[in-house]
Every structure is written in C-alpha cells, then in structure tokens.
Design a protein around this motif. Structure first.
Motif, mmCIF file in Angstrom:
data_model
loop_
_atom_site.group_PDB
_atom_site.id
_atom_site.type_symbol
_atom_site.label_atom_id
_atom_site.label_comp_id
_atom_site.label_asym_id
_atom_site.label_seq_id
_atom_site.Cartn_x
_atom_site.Cartn_y
_atom_site.Cartn_z
ATOM 1 N N SER B 51 0.834 -1.194 0.000
ATOM 2 C CA SER B 51 0.000 0.000 0.000
ATOM 3 C C SER B 51 0.873 1.249 0.000
ATOM 4 O O SER B 51 1.859 1.335 0.748
ATOM 5 N N TYR B 52 0.509 2.190 -0.849
ATOM 6 C CA TYR B 52 1.257 3.452 -1.010
ATOM 7 C C TYR B 52 2.742 3.192 -1.255
ATOM 8 O O TYR B 52 3.610 3.945 -0.798
ATOM 9 N N GLY B 53 3.049 2.080 -1.960
ATOM 10 C CA GLY B 53 4.432 1.792 -2.325
ATOM 11 C C GLY B 53 5.348 1.521 -1.153
ATOM 12 O O GLY B 53 6.566 1.590 -1.302
ATOM 13 N N ASP B 54 4.763 1.219 0.019
ATOM 14 C CA ASP B 54 5.580 1.048 1.229
ATOM 15 C C ASP B 54 6.357 2.327 1.570
ATOM 16 O O ASP B 54 7.360 2.274 2.295
ATOM 17 N N TYR B 55 5.943 3.474 1.018
ATOM 18 C CA TYR B 55 6.649 4.729 1.311
ATOM 19 C C TYR B 55 6.567 5.036 2.807
ATOM 20 O O TYR B 55 5.599 4.685 3.463
ATOM 21 N N LEU B 56 7.571 5.710 3.314
ATOM 22 C CA LEU B 56 7.720 6.104 4.717
ATOM 23 C C LEU B 56 7.988 4.870 5.576
ATOM 24 O O LEU B 56 9.102 4.671 6.019
ATOM 25 N N ARG B 57 6.993 4.048 5.844
ATOM 26 C CA ARG B 57 7.134 2.724 6.477
ATOM 27 C C ARG B 57 5.985 1.878 5.944
ATOM 28 O O ARG B 57 4.931 2.413 5.627
ATOM 29 N N CYS B 58 6.164 0.562 5.908
ATOM 30 C CA CYS B 58 5.099 -0.306 5.406
ATOM 31 C C CYS B 58 3.822 -0.081 6.211
ATOM 32 O O CYS B 58 3.827 -0.195 7.436
ATOM 33 N N GLY B 59 2.739 0.251 5.525
ATOM 34 C CA GLY B 59 1.441 0.380 6.195
ATOM 35 C C GLY B 59 1.191 1.727 6.853
ATOM 36 O O GLY B 59 0.089 1.996 7.317
ATOM 37 N N ALA B 60 2.215 2.590 6.920
ATOM 38 C CA ALA B 60 2.094 3.839 7.693
ATOM 39 C C ALA B 60 1.066 4.781 7.088
ATOM 40 O O ALA B 60 0.222 5.335 7.795
#
Lengths: 81, 223
Positions: B51-60
């Motif tokens: 989700s959301y490319g795992d950007y920032l942290r996975c699932g964040a």
C-alpha cells in the motif's frame, strides 16, 4: 524560506540489518576503522518564513504520529536557516 | 454473510482474499480505501501488497486512510479484522495491534512455503483449527520481522495472544518466532504469512489457509 529538520532513527535496541549491511560494505572497501553503522531518515520540511514555536510543536506532533513510529523509532526536530 | 476486503493503492492480494472468502462460503464485498463506508459487512480482511508503495514505512500511510478510521472505531467495539502481511503492518501502524514489523534480518525478500503452528485457536479467525495444529502456507515479504519491547512480548505470551509461530529455521528475525498475534479481545488478528494463497491444492501448497475464512464465517453465524 526556512526549514524544519526531522531526523528519525531506529531505537538502539532495534536490529538495523540495513545499517549492518552498510557497515560490512564499508569495512570491505577498506574503511577498517568503522565499527558500526545505523541508518535513519531525514525529512526537510519547508516553510514560507521562520516557523513559530507553535508551528514547530505542530511538526513535533506530525513526527510523532506520521514521520516516526515511536514503537521502534526515536526522532528529533530542529529549525534550520 | 458479508466480509469486506479493503483495496488500497498498491494492494495485491485483495482478489485472492475475496476468492478465499467466497470459497469458504461467504460473500466478499470490496471496500475502497478512500471511503469510510463499511457497507454493512460483518468482518474485514486487510490484504497483502505494498500500500502506497511502502513509502515512509510499510502500512504507515494506509493506516490514515478514511476506511481505516471506520475500521479502528469498529474494531475497538469487537468488529473482527484480519490483517495479512501488509494488512498486519497496517494494523500495527494503526495501533490496533502492538509492536511493529521491520526489515527481515537477512535483508532478503522471502517467498516460500512456510510451516506454522497455530498456538491460539480461540480467536474468531482460528477457531476451526485444532490446538497446536501445524499448517503450511506461503510467506512472502521483505519486512516481516516482528519486533516489540520485552513488556509487550511478555504480555502477548502471558495472555496467549501469539496466534501462530514459525516452525523450523527462523525466517526473518521475529521475536519468539512470532508469525501472528491478536489484540486483547481476540477480534483483531495480524498474520505475516498468507492463508488466502493456500485454499486449494491446485494453486497452493495446501488448503490449510481456508480454515481462517471458514472459522470467521462459523463464528459470525454462531453469534
């Protein structure tokens, strides 16, 4: 323009396999004095003018809820420029 | 019986999760991340993916989606939620489950069939398993190392909230070989391996995963 810098690091007790891989690569490349690496994140948040103390507090809230996961990470917030 | 499956931008396993629900005898209802409408479903699956490319942290970032606001409120009132892989990461980021999932200790993305032991068959998602039943389902992730502090670990173990544990060699550095946990009430379960990919022997290593979906349907009917 000013910047608020948020730095996020894994807590000391949390295993950092990326940092360990970087550390091993540095030693392989001849930087023999390196004994360890911890890898973190740096966020540069731009504002139109020098942020007020209230705005810095708002960013601290953003860091706590979004930018860092305080279960595994610590963060620092400071104003630059 | 209607069970929702949430699609976030970057979800991969929402279709397999829906298919598993249907195969278990339920009706799968597609839920959209950008709506807070749970469409009168009786339970929800948060599927795997990035989700959301795992950007920032996975699932964040997914944990702040409108649908998650509804799910968090409902889950705190006993609404059943199963998070698989990225879904587990979203549940931790939403604070519905304690701890966090970090990079696999060997840094490799793992994709293999994994043996697990079901250690808690009292939850609504695992009630159809025998006590300490061993199952074989796929494990596929880059950030599946379950981490928490000593106090949380003691609570999880003491309250029998470890749902499933890896058997054999440690795949990812998870504390106490934890593969899945539940919340205090037992309605929210997070699982790193993928039961929805093991619902029939034609396409999976076993049909062991189907029991997660028949379990929730039986639990809901029994209410």
């Amino acid at each position: 323009m000013a910047k608020i810098i948020v730095e996020v690091m894994l807590k000391d007790e949390i295993l950092d396999p990326q940092g360990q891989a970087v550390s091993a690569a540095m030693v392989r490349l001849g930087f023999n004095f390196v004994t360890g690496v911890r890898q973190g994140k740096r966020f540069e948040i731009s504002t139109a003018s020098t942020p007020t103390s209230d705005q810095v507090k708002e960013i601290e809230k953003a860091a706590e809820t979004l930018l860092a996961n305080t279960v595994i990470e610590n963060f620092t917030v400071r104003v630059e420029g | 019986m209607k069970i929702g499956v949430v699609t976030f931008p970057g979800s991969l396993d929402d279709r397999d999760a829906a298919r598993a629900i249907e195969r278990a005898g339920g009706q799968a209802v597609s839920l959209w991340h950008n709506s807070d409408d749970l469409k009168e479903v009786s339970a929800v699956v948060l599927p795997g993916g990035f989700s959301y490319g795992d950007y920032l942290r996975c699932g964040a970032i997914a944990s702040f989606a409108p649908i998650m606001q509804s799910i968090v409120i409902a889950a705190n009132h006993g609404f059943p939620v199963l998070g698989i892989c990225n879904g587990f990461q979203i549940l931790c980021e939403s604070h519905l489950l304690p701890g966090a999932l970090t990079r696999n200790h060997e840094l490799h993305f793992l994709c293999r069939d994994q043996k697990l032991r079901i250690e808690n068959n009292n939850s609504v998602w695992t009630s159809g398993f025998k006590s300490n039943q061993e199952i074989l389902i796929p494990l596929k992730n880059g950030e599946g190392s379950y981490q928490c502090d000593d106090a949380v670990l003691a609570t999880l173990e003491g309250e029998n909230r470890v749902i499933a544990r890896y058997i054999g060699e440690d795949p990812n550095g998870s504390r106490n070989l934890i593969a899945g946990i539940s919340n205090e009430r037992g309605n929210v379960v997070g699982l790193m391996p993928h039961p929805e990919h093991a619902i029939e022997s034609l396409t999976g290593p076993s049909d062991d995963g189907l029991t997660f979906f028949t379990s929730i349907l039986h639990s809901l009917v029994g209410r």
